[in-house]
Design a protein around this motif. Structure first.
Motif, PDB file in Angstrom:
ATOM      1  N   THR A 176      55.001  42.826  17.972  1.00  0.00           N
ATOM      2  CA  THR A 176      53.720  42.752  17.262  1.00  0.00           C
ATOM      3  C   THR A 176      53.862  42.653  15.753  1.00  0.00           C
ATOM      4  O   THR A 176      52.889  42.835  15.031  1.00  0.00           O
ATOM      5  CB  THR A 176      52.873  44.001  17.592  1.00  0.00           C
ATOM      6  OG1 THR A 176      53.608  45.180  17.211  1.00  0.00           O
ATOM      7  CG2 THR A 176      52.530  44.063  19.068  1.00  0.00           C
ATOM      8  N   LEU A 177      55.057  42.388  15.230  1.00  0.00           N
ATOM      9  CA  LEU A 177      55.216  42.265  13.776  1.00  0.00           C
ATOM     10  C   LEU A 177      54.399  41.069  13.285  1.00  0.00           C
ATOM     11  O   LEU A 177      54.428  39.995  13.885  1.00  0.00           O
ATOM     12  CB  LEU A 177      56.691  42.092  13.415  1.00  0.00           C
ATOM     13  CG  LEU A 177      57.014  42.187  11.928  1.00  0.00           C
ATOM     14  CD1 LEU A 177      58.343  42.907  11.723  1.00  0.00           C
ATOM     15  CD2 LEU A 177      57.056  40.822  11.265  1.00  0.00           C
ATOM     16  N   SER A 178      53.666  41.254  12.196  1.00  0.00           N
ATOM     17  CA  SER A 178      52.755  40.210  11.725  1.00  0.00           C
ATOM     18  C   SER A 178      52.989  39.869  10.259  1.00  0.00           C
ATOM     19  O   SER A 178      53.557  40.653   9.500  1.00  0.00           O
ATOM     20  CB  SER A 178      51.295  40.668  11.910  1.00  0.00           C
ATOM     21  OG  SER A 178      51.023  41.800  11.109  1.00  0.00           O
ATOM     22  N   SER A 215      55.068  48.875  10.806  1.00  0.00           N
ATOM     23  CA  SER A 215      55.410  49.364  12.141  1.00  0.00           C
ATOM     24  C   SER A 215      55.025  48.304  13.167  1.00  0.00           C
ATOM     25  O   SER A 215      54.012  47.605  13.011  1.00  0.00           O
ATOM     26  CB  SER A 215      54.685  50.674  12.446  1.00  0.00           C
ATOM     27  OG  SER A 215      55.121  51.707  11.583  1.00  0.00           O
ATOM     28  N   PHE A 216      55.816  48.185  14.240  1.00  0.00           N
ATOM     29  CA  PHE A 216      55.602  47.155  15.238  1.00  0.00           C
ATOM     30  C   PHE A 216      56.301  47.557  16.533  1.00  0.00           C
ATOM     31  O   PHE A 216      57.129  48.469  16.554  1.00  0.00           O
ATOM     32  CB  PHE A 216      56.163  45.810  14.752  1.00  0.00           C
ATOM     33  CG  PHE A 216      57.634  45.864  14.429  1.00  0.00           C
ATOM     34  CD1 PHE A 216      58.581  45.477  15.361  1.00  0.00           C
ATOM     35  CD2 PHE A 216      58.062  46.332  13.194  1.00  0.00           C
ATOM     36  CE1 PHE A 216      59.933  45.552  15.079  1.00  0.00           C
ATOM     37  CE2 PHE A 216      59.414  46.414  12.897  1.00  0.00           C
ATOM     38  CZ  PHE A 216      60.356  46.031  13.839  1.00  0.00           C
ATOM     39  N   ASP A 259      65.500  42.347  21.877  1.00  0.00           N
ATOM     40  CA  ASP A 259      64.860  41.548  20.832  1.00  0.00           C
ATOM     41  C   ASP A 259      65.676  41.644  19.545  1.00  0.00           C
ATOM     42  O   ASP A 259      66.339  42.653  19.288  1.00  0.00           O
ATOM     43  CB  ASP A 259      63.437  42.048  20.548  1.00  0.00           C
ATOM     44  CG  ASP A 259      62.468  41.769  21.677  1.00  0.00           C
ATOM     45  OD1 ASP A 259      62.875  41.104  22.644  1.00  0.00           O
ATOM     46  OD2 ASP A 259      61.316  42.227  21.594  1.00  0.00           O
ATOM     47  N   THR A 260      65.612  40.609  18.724  1.00  0.00           N
ATOM     48  CA  THR A 260      66.353  40.596  17.462  1.00  0.00           C
ATOM     49  C   THR A 260      65.412  40.396  16.281  1.00  0.00           C
ATOM     50  O   THR A 260      64.642  39.429  16.255  1.00  0.00           O
ATOM     51  CB  THR A 260      67.414  39.479  17.452  1.00  0.00           C
ATOM     52  OG1 THR A 260      68.363  39.716  18.496  1.00  0.00           O
ATOM     53  CG2 THR A 260      68.149  39.442  16.117  1.00  0.00           C
ATOM     54  N   VAL A 270      60.255  37.284   7.872  1.00  0.00           N
ATOM     55  CA  VAL A 270      60.589  38.423   8.734  1.00  0.00           C
ATOM     56  C   VAL A 270      60.066  38.109  10.132  1.00  0.00           C
ATOM     57  O   VAL A 270      58.866  37.912  10.323  1.00  0.00           O
ATOM     58  CB  VAL A 270      59.948  39.723   8.217  1.00  0.00           C
ATOM     59  CG1 VAL A 270      60.416  40.911   9.057  1.00  0.00           C
ATOM     60  CG2 VAL A 270      60.286  39.936   6.745  1.00  0.00           C
ATOM     61  N   THR A 271      60.957  38.043  11.111  1.00  0.00           N
ATOM     62  CA  THR A 271      60.561  37.667  12.467  1.00  0.00           C
ATOM     63  C   THR A 271      61.239  38.569  13.497  1.00  0.00           C
ATOM     64  O   THR A 271      62.265  39.187  13.210  1.00  0.00           O
ATOM     65  CB  THR A 271      60.941  36.210  12.789  1.00  0.00           C
ATOM     66  OG1 THR A 271      62.368  36.069  12.723  1.00  0.00           O
ATOM     67  CG2 THR A 271      60.292  35.243  11.809  1.00  0.00           C
TER      68      THR A 271
END
Length: 253
Positions: free
Chosen positions: A47-49, A123-124, A130-131, A220-221
């Motif tokens: 959920t990183l945005s 926060s996510f 996952d990387t 940032v992914t």
């Protein structure tokens, strides 16, 4: 006296308890269907945005001197038109304030001689395998030194230094604010477990607050772990079911 007609008793037919090939196949088909449900319903997307800061700092927490820069700063963003710049100038946050912001144990940054700095965090959720990757560029006007060794860092499962004033990556900068920088580099982190995580990024003044240092952040992914396609797994299970059917048929013959 006429005898009443005799009614023959109905004898129930025996019910076989042996599984037939069709029963085996039906059971296998059910397992395949259930497996398909599990395969398609367990993992949840990270959920990183706003990892490229195209919506400015939406989704990010901030402390200290932070700004959004574009190519007019002298350095091109890695992705899109924006990039985040953190510096230890102006309204910088003290070492204790940075520790509170990043939820670090008291003394973590003070023990490194940090005087002040700036930071961002988000926060996510992420899944095991996952990387996370991000692009970073440490910039400074500080000469190489051990006393006022400013540095950039990432907070994720502890504090990791990205670069400092003694970094071999430093070279002449095209930035309008800084004399030298590392150029954009890549930081990667693979998650061993699933859960909620907090990524922190910061830059710190060490020893004093006299000389300017900064950190550029972009792209940032979180990349999902590679998983087998559901169709591939279900196909394998289906072949197994056909094998069971063939085996059962042979036993019956």
């Amino acid at each position: 006296m006429t005898n009443a007609p005799q009614i023959a008793a109905t004898v129930p037919l025996p019910i076989s308890t042996q599984r037939t090939p069709m029963m085996n196949f039906s059971r296998t088909a059910l397992l395949i269907a259930l497996s398909g449900t599990v395969l398609t319903g367990t993992a949840q997307a990270a959920t990183l945005s706003n990892g490229s800061f195209e919506q400015n700092f939406t989704g990010w927490n901030r402390t200290g001197n932070t700004s959004i820069q574009n190519a007019s700063s002298g350095i091109n963003p890695v992705d899109g038109t924006n990039q985040a710049l953190l510096t230890n100038a102006g309204a910088a946050t003290g070492a204790t304030g940075l520790e509170d912001f990043f939820e670090l144990t008291a003394g973590t940054l003070n023990g490194l001689g940090v005087f002040n700095g700036a930071g961002i965090s988000q926060s996510f959720t992420a899944n095991a395998g996952d990387t996370l990757s991000l692009s970073w560029n440490f910039l400074t006007n500080e000469p190489p030194t051990t006393v006022t060794n400013d540095f950039a860092f990432v907070v994720l499962n502890g504090v990791t230094t990205l670069a400092d004033t003694n970094s071999s990556l430093l070279g002449a900068s095209s930035s309008i604010f800084f004399d030298s920088d590392t150029g954009y580099q890549t930081f990667n982190f693979t998650f061993a477990t699933s859960g909620i995580f907090t990524l922190g990024l910061g830059v710190a003044n060490v020893g004093d607050a006299q000389i300017l240092s900064g950190l550029l952040v972009d792209q940032v992914t979180v990349t999902p772990a590679a998983v087998p396609e559901p169709a591939t797994v279900l196909g394998t299970l289906a072949l197994g079911g056909l094998a069971l059917l063939k085996k059962g048929t042979r036993k019956q013959s």
